[in-house]
Design an enzyme around this catalytic site. Structure first.
Site, mmCIF file in Angstrom:
data_model
loop_
_atom_site.group_PDB
_atom_site.id
_atom_site.type_symbol
_atom_site.label_atom_id
_atom_site.label_comp_id
_atom_site.label_asym_id
_atom_site.label_seq_id
_atom_site.Cartn_x
_atom_site.Cartn_y
_atom_site.Cartn_z
ATOM 1 N N LYS A 1 -12.153 -0.639 -0.485
ATOM 2 C CA LYS A 1 -11.367 0.179 -1.416
ATOM 3 C C LYS A 1 -12.076 0.204 -2.771
ATOM 4 C CE LYS A 1 -7.242 0.054 1.301
ATOM 5 N NZ LYS A 1 -6.500 -0.918 2.092
ATOM 6 N N SER B 1 0.800 -1.229 0.000
ATOM 7 C CA SER B 1 0.000 0.000 0.000
ATOM 8 C C SER B 1 0.831 1.276 0.000
ATOM 9 C CB SER B 1 -0.948 -0.006 1.194
ATOM 10 O OG SER B 1 -0.233 -0.202 2.396
ATOM 11 N N HIS C 1 -5.332 -4.014 -1.926
ATOM 12 C CA HIS C 1 -5.180 -3.027 -3.010
ATOM 13 C C HIS C 1 -5.231 -3.673 -4.395
ATOM 14 C CE1 HIS C 1 -4.565 0.791 -0.999
ATOM 15 N NE2 HIS C 1 -3.922 0.141 -0.057
HETATM 16 C C1 LIG Z 1 -6.476 -1.053 3.567
HETATM 17 C C2 LIG Z 1 -5.790 -2.323 3.822
HETATM 18 C C3 LIG Z 1 -6.325 -3.262 4.706
HETATM 19 C C4 LIG Z 1 -7.523 -2.962 5.546
HETATM 20 O O1 LIG Z 1 -8.681 -2.958 4.798
HETATM 21 P P1 LIG Z 1 -9.993 -2.230 5.389
HETATM 22 O O2 LIG Z 1 -11.094 -2.881 4.672
HETATM 23 O O3 LIG Z 1 -9.828 -0.774 5.113
HETATM 24 O O4 LIG Z 1 -10.006 -2.509 6.857
HETATM 25 C C5 LIG Z 1 -5.683 -4.484 4.831
HETATM 26 N N1 LIG Z 1 -4.556 -4.758 4.138
HETATM 27 C C6 LIG Z 1 -4.004 -3.867 3.295
HETATM 28 C C7 LIG Z 1 -2.777 -4.232 2.538
HETATM 29 C C8 LIG Z 1 -4.602 -2.617 3.121
HETATM 30 O O5 LIG Z 1 -4.045 -1.738 2.288
#
Ligand SMILES: *Cc1c(COP(=O)(O)O)cnc(C)c1O
Length: 395
Positions: free
Chosen positions: A242, A183, A211
């Site tokens: 996301k 990320s 992602h």
């Molecule tokens: C954003 C993210 C999460 C968490 O996801 P949410 O649904 O926002 O809790 C987990 N792992 C990675 C790599 C992320 O970028």
């Protein structure tokens, strides 16, 4: 008056202020859009994970409203007691079909999906082999499991194998775990090599596709599909927060693994399930992924255009290969200053420093979406160039 018991927190904040690392929350006053208003400023938004623009997609909006009308606003219980509604099961079945796996379980968030799964499937006597840049939710899950944690340098397959050789004689469960797309760097895990290692050394293979869900692979099926590794990754995590545009996380695995999580994953057992509107929204989102593949094409066209533009201007964009493109500046105070000045000039790109990224690797992070227009991206590049020159980040 006696010194307040929580004075040390105030002192910590004061230090952050002195180091110019204190950050006020930006408040979004419009919908989450490519051109949004935060704190009274209309800005080109390069900070959301709304990759496909689904937060405001008409079909998703309509389904959320219909579900609220039909089933109310809340589920009223945890999944394991009375909070499993028909629509929750429909969503899990939909995801399993979409991902070509036996079964899936939906959690409240990607965070709880990772933390709840890793901590449930491993125990004190086990070992976890983890990329150093894995997401915080994986790290917390590893800690909660009480297993021994072996961290290997980012994407270093050889170093990973060295660890696996060392622990080969140990008779315990071993988990090799990696983000699919990282990320903060925007690079992709060396999944084919890691999967081979997992097979060679008998490790459970788990990947966090937060992602990559809706971004990589056919119709956004993620990195396993992107690398054609179907059937070779034991546990796949995805997010619904996301690209999918709503909220939640899911785990894909065998029917038995999912049934085990129904019995042992603590966020599943002890925290209330999604409102029906969220499940309905996510169901509609998976339909959109199949009906509107042009959204993902546009996302990648925009990402390539913007990344090329940043490189041509002379910015250090690191090793990014996805719509996440960092602009690395080194010093954390400079990164935050860069971000603040960009914001004042009409571009919102979050400044990120330690501990989210290592010391000396501070950056702003840009994320483009399918719904940014070419004009918006060109204007954003112009503003980045102007502020970047002013701060001597580029020549
Ligand atoms: C954003 C993210 C999460 C968490 O996801 P949410 O649904 O926002 O809790 C987990 N792992 C990675 C790599 C992320 O970028």
């Amino acid at each position: 008056m006696p010194k307040a018991k929580l004075q040390y927190l105030t002192d910590e904040l004061e230090k952050l202020r002195e180091q110019k690392l204190f950050q006020k929350l930006r408040v979004l006053e419009t919908e989450q859009l490519p051109l949004s208003r935060f704190d009274g400023h209309p800005v080109i938004n390069l900070s959301s994970n709304n990759y496909l623009g689904l937060t405001t997609h008409p079909k998703l909006r309509r389904r959320a409203l219909e579900a609220t009308e039909k089933w109310g606003v809340g589920s009223g219980a945890v999944r394991a007691i009375a909070g499993t509604m028909t629509i929750h099961m429909e969503l899990e079945e939909k995801i399993a079909r979409f991902k070509h796996v036996e079964a899936s379980v939906v959690f409240q968030s990607g965070f709880t999906a990772n933390a709840g799964t890793v901590s449930a499937i491993l125990g004190r006597e086990d070992v976890i082999i983890s990329d150093e840049l894995n997401h915080a939710s994986i790290i917390d899950g590893c800690r909660l499991s009480r297993a021994e944690i072996k961290v290997f340098p980012h994407k270093d397959v050889e170093a990973c194998e060295k660890v696996l050789k060392e622990i080969a004689p140990r008779k315990c469960h071993k988990l090799l775990i990696t983000d699919g797309v990282f990320s903060m760097e925007g690079d992709i895990a060396p999944l084919p090599q890691l999967v081979e290692l997992a097979e060679k050394y008998g490790c459970i293979m788990m990947i966090d596709d937060a992602h990559s869900s809706g971004v990589l692979g056919r119709n956004g099926r993620g990195t396993v599909d992107h690398f054609n590794l179907h059937g070779r990754v034991d546990v796949q995590v995805g997010t619904l927060s996301k690209a999918i545009g709503a909220l939640g996380g899911y785990v894909c695995a065998t029917r038995d693994t999912i049934d085990f999580l129904y019995h042992r994953a603590r966020p599943f057992l002890f925290s209330t399930s999604h409102p029906p509107s969220v499940a309905a929204t996510c169901l509609a989102a998976f339909e959109v992924l199949e009906e509107e593949p042009q959204l993902i094409e546009q996302l990648w066209t925009n990402a390539k255009f913007f990344k090329e533009g940043l490189k041509k201007l002379g910015f250090n964009t690191g090793v990014s290969e996805t719509p996440i493109t960092p602009v690395i500046v080194g010093d954390a105070a400079l990164a935050h200053d860069f971000s603040r000045q960009l914001f004042a000039a009409g571009v919102f790109a979050q400044g990120i420093g330690f501990p989210t990224v290592p010391q000396g690797k501070a950056r702003i992070r840009t994320i483009v979406t399918a719904t940014h227009t070419r004009e918006e991206l060109t204007r954003a590049l112009g503003i980045l160039a102007e502020v970047g020159r002013k701060l001597k980040i580029i020549g």
